[in-house]
Motif scaffolding. Structure first.
Motif, short mmCIF file in Angstrom:
data_model
loop_
_atom_site.label_atom_id
_atom_site.label_comp_id
_atom_site.label_asym_id
_atom_site.label_seq_id
_atom_site.Cartn_x
_atom_site.Cartn_y
_atom_site.Cartn_z
N LEU A 2 0.81 -1.20 0.05
CA LEU A 2 0.04 0.01 -0.08
C LEU A 2 0.82 1.22 -0.22
O LEU A 2 1.75 1.38 0.80
CB LEU A 2 -0.92 -0.05 1.18
CG LEU A 2 -1.64 1.26 1.28
CD1 LEU A 2 -2.67 1.53 0.25
CD2 LEU A 2 -2.40 1.31 2.73
N ASP A 33 -7.31 -2.15 -0.27
CA ASP A 33 -7.09 -3.30 -0.27
C ASP A 33 -6.11 -3.87 0.51
O ASP A 33 -4.88 -3.33 0.55
CB ASP A 33 -6.54 -3.58 -1.84
CG ASP A 33 -7.86 -3.15 -2.89
OD1 ASP A 33 -7.51 -2.53 -3.89
OD2 ASP A 33 -8.86 -3.43 -2.45
N ALA A 35 -2.98 -6.24 1.26
CA ALA A 35 -2.00 -6.67 0.60
C ALA A 35 -1.50 -7.96 0.62
O ALA A 35 -0.34 -8.34 1.00
CB ALA A 35 -0.79 -5.89 0.31
N ASP A 36 -2.29 -9.05 0.88
CA ASP A 36 -1.94 -10.36 1.25
C ASP A 36 -2.39 -11.44 0.54
O ASP A 36 -2.29 -12.60 0.60
CB ASP A 36 -2.14 -10.82 2.73
CG ASP A 36 -3.75 -10.72 2.90
OD1 ASP A 36 -4.45 -10.16 2.06
OD2 ASP A 36 -4.43 -11.16 4.05
#
Length: 238
Positions: A2, A33, A35-36
């Protein structure tokens, strides 16, 4: 990963000219969102605070509590209040103490708040030794008997580690956590403030110091994490 570079303020359709305030004083709402790779999204609310005062603190807590109550028993695990403070404001404004004092009361608690103190070691033009009577800007939070982390702002990995510990503690014990991010202000308080007038020695040391991205890039290069070509693009601001 991010990366937040800029945002547009929440639109006021009832106003023709707006408040004329800076965007981060007007508030923001959006989705982030995760980020994984899970495709999950987190709703974020930046509440409007048309002031450099800490008046927004109880507003954040009240909204968080209302949203938590609407979600039932899982509310405190789904809604996380985060407050950003300046070091001088955290130490000097009574509303900070008042909000902290509500944090464990049944009618007001929100399952713990993450307090991030951006400690640039100066309050507008006032140095710490002339602005407070305690050693640390966060000493007022000692009354809660909760963790207070002091972390170096030039160490991104340490800062991230502290953030992770703070979140883990908050979700496990349901209490506030304070993070004192010790850093500096490279430029003036605003476009009308020339810091050389009031803190010439401090400002000169800051201007001679490489910015964080250069220091971290050099560290990663030394450790063999990144190549010299990657670091070459990280240039210092004028």
């Amino acid at each position: 990963m991010l990366r937040l570079s800029e945002f547009e303020e929440s639109c006021d359709t009832e106003s023709e000219t707006g408040s004329g305030d800076v965007k981060y004083h007007k508030g923001f709402m959006g989705w982030v969102d995760v980020a994984d790779g899970s495709l999950k999204r987190v709703r974020t609310l930046l509440l409007p605070n048309p002031s450099h005062l800490e008046s927004v603190n109880p507003v954040v807590e009240g909204l968080a509590r209302a949203l938590q109550d609407a979600r039932g028993n899982q509310g405190p695990y789904q809604i996380l209040p985060v407050l950003l403070h300046g070091d001088a404001a955290f130490a000097g404004q009574g509303l900070v103490y008042e909000t902290l004092n509500l944090s464990q009361l049944a009618g007001y608690r929100t399952g713990g708040t993450i307090h991030l103190v951006i400690n640039n070691q100066i309050g507008f033009t006032t140095v710490p030794e002339e602005g407070r009577s305690t050693r640390y800007a966060t000493d007022v939070a000692k009354m809660l008997l909760v963790p207070i982390f002091h972390v170096h702002g030039e160490d991104p990995e340490a800062a991230l580690h502290v953030i992770q510990m703070a979140c883990d503690y908050r979700y496990r014990y349901g209490k506030d956590v304070i993070i004192d991010l010790v850093c500096y202000r490279r430029y003036g308080h605003n476009e009308g403030d020339e810091p050389y007038y009031t803190q010439p020695t401090m400002v000169e040391k800051i201007r001679q110091r490489p910015p964080v991205n250069e220091l971290y890039g050099a560290r990663l290069q030394k450790e063999g994490v990144v190549s010299a070509d990657q670091c070459r693009n990280w240039t210092r601001r004028p």
